[in-house]
Motif scaffolding. Sequence first.
Motif, short mmCIF file in Angstrom:
data_model
loop_
_atom_site.label_atom_id
_atom_site.label_comp_id
_atom_site.label_asym_id
_atom_site.label_seq_id
_atom_site.Cartn_x
_atom_site.Cartn_y
_atom_site.Cartn_z
N ILE A 95 16.51 6.56 -24.31
CA ILE A 95 17.73 7.28 -23.93
C ILE A 95 17.64 7.99 -22.58
O ILE A 95 18.59 7.95 -21.79
N LEU A 96 16.51 8.62 -22.28
CA LEU A 96 16.41 9.44 -21.06
C LEU A 96 16.63 8.65 -19.76
O LEU A 96 17.44 9.08 -18.92
N PRO A 97 15.98 7.50 -19.54
CA PRO A 97 16.23 6.79 -18.27
C PRO A 97 17.68 6.34 -18.11
O PRO A 97 18.26 6.47 -17.03
N ALA A 98 18.27 5.85 -19.18
CA ALA A 98 19.67 5.42 -19.10
C ALA A 98 20.59 6.61 -18.84
O ALA A 98 21.56 6.50 -18.07
N THR A 99 20.28 7.75 -19.45
CA THR A 99 21.08 8.95 -19.22
C THR A 99 20.96 9.42 -17.78
O THR A 99 21.97 9.80 -17.16
N LEU A 100 19.76 9.42 -17.24
CA LEU A 100 19.57 9.84 -15.84
C LEU A 100 20.35 8.95 -14.88
O LEU A 100 21.01 9.44 -13.95
N ILE A 101 20.30 7.67 -15.10
CA ILE A 101 21.03 6.74 -14.23
C ILE A 101 22.54 6.91 -14.42
O ILE A 101 23.30 6.91 -13.45
N GLY A 102 22.98 7.10 -15.66
CA GLY A 102 24.41 7.31 -15.91
C GLY A 102 24.92 8.60 -15.29
O GLY A 102 26.02 8.62 -14.71
N THR A 107 27.84 11.41 -11.08
CA THR A 107 27.84 12.46 -10.05
C THR A 107 28.16 11.89 -8.67
O THR A 107 28.90 12.50 -7.90
N PHE A 108 27.59 10.74 -8.37
CA PHE A 108 27.80 10.10 -7.07
C PHE A 108 28.44 8.73 -7.29
O PHE A 108 27.77 7.70 -7.17
N PRO A 109 29.73 8.71 -7.62
CA PRO A 109 30.36 7.43 -7.93
C PRO A 109 30.50 6.55 -6.68
O PRO A 109 30.57 7.06 -5.55
N PRO A 110 30.55 5.24 -6.87
CA PRO A 110 30.75 4.35 -5.73
C PRO A 110 32.20 4.47 -5.23
O PRO A 110 33.08 4.97 -5.93
N THR A 111 32.40 4.00 -4.05
CA THR A 111 33.75 4.02 -3.48
C THR A 111 34.65 3.12 -4.32
O THR A 111 34.31 1.96 -4.57
N PRO A 112 35.80 3.63 -4.77
CA PRO A 112 36.69 2.80 -5.58
C PRO A 112 37.16 1.57 -4.80
O PRO A 112 37.48 1.65 -3.62
N GLY A 113 37.14 0.44 -5.48
CA GLY A 113 37.58 -0.80 -4.86
C GLY A 113 36.51 -1.52 -4.06
O GLY A 113 36.75 -2.60 -3.52
N SER A 114 35.30 -0.94 -3.97
CA SER A 114 34.23 -1.61 -3.24
C SER A 114 33.70 -2.78 -4.06
O SER A 114 33.91 -2.87 -5.26
N ARG A 115 32.98 -3.69 -3.39
CA ARG A 115 32.49 -4.89 -4.06
C ARG A 115 31.47 -4.60 -5.15
O ARG A 115 31.34 -5.35 -6.10
N LEU A 116 30.71 -3.54 -5.01
CA LEU A 116 29.66 -3.22 -5.99
C LEU A 116 30.00 -2.00 -6.85
O LEU A 116 29.11 -1.32 -7.35
N ALA A 117 31.27 -1.73 -7.06
CA ALA A 117 31.68 -0.58 -7.86
C ALA A 117 31.24 -0.73 -9.31
O ALA A 117 31.05 0.26 -10.02
N TRP A 118 31.00 -1.92 -9.79
CA TRP A 118 30.60 -2.20 -11.16
C TRP A 118 29.10 -1.98 -11.39
O TRP A 118 28.64 -1.86 -12.52
N LEU A 119 28.32 -1.94 -10.32
CA LEU A 119 26.86 -1.91 -10.42
C LEU A 119 26.31 -0.71 -11.19
O LEU A 119 25.43 -0.89 -12.04
N PRO A 120 26.75 0.54 -10.97
CA PRO A 120 26.16 1.66 -11.73
C PRO A 120 26.32 1.53 -13.25
O PRO A 120 25.40 1.84 -14.00
N LEU A 121 27.47 1.07 -13.69
CA LEU A 121 27.69 0.90 -15.12
C LEU A 121 26.78 -0.18 -15.70
O LEU A 121 26.14 0.00 -16.75
N VAL A 122 26.68 -1.30 -15.01
CA VAL A 122 25.81 -2.40 -15.46
C VAL A 122 24.35 -1.96 -15.41
O VAL A 122 23.57 -2.26 -16.32
N TRP A 123 23.97 -1.26 -14.37
CA TRP A 123 22.58 -0.79 -14.22
C TRP A 123 22.21 0.17 -15.37
O TRP A 123 21.12 0.09 -15.93
N THR A 124 23.12 1.04 -15.74
CA THR A 124 22.88 1.97 -16.85
C THR A 124 22.71 1.20 -18.15
O THR A 124 21.79 1.47 -18.94
#
Length: 161
Positions: A95-102, A107-124
């Motif tokens: 749980i801890l690593p996924a929570t830290l990444i989430g 806290t630092f969301p990607p720019t809306p509409g950018s090509r890699l906006a989906w990456l943080p959710l998938v990475w988590t």
Amino acid sequence: MHNLPDSANRLHYQGIYPCPICRVGQIQGMPLMDAMACEACRHIFVADLEQQLLKMTDRQPPLTWRWNGKTWVGAHLQGVEWGWVTWIFAAVFVILPATLIGVAAYTFPPTPGSRLAWLPLVWTGLTFLFHLAVIIWLLMEFYQFPLRVYLRTRRRRLLRR
């Protein structure tokens, strides 16, 4: 089978029982030996007929199961106890690593509409899944569950139908 006398349900070397490890094979007595073996996963067992115990001899320390007349109960290692601290460490490891990444992605969301906006959710999600896979792999190694044999035997049984 419930109406059989107690002696008919007792563990003995002449009987055929489900394998407590792979759960798809059957164990039975080996000729000229006081041992039993599974026809699917090939593990070797020694039975304590008085206490109705089955010990896996090809592992040190051996895993032990108790026969209750119908199924095997428990897989215990002699001298090894799984305490609540072990399970807490496993949960924290998942749980801890996924929570830290989430939290970082929130806290630092990607720019809306950018090509890699989906990456943080998938990475988590991938972080959670891979850490969970590590814990499952360690449990399978600890209890020596033969996943390949299990899947192969299940596939054969499905193809026979």
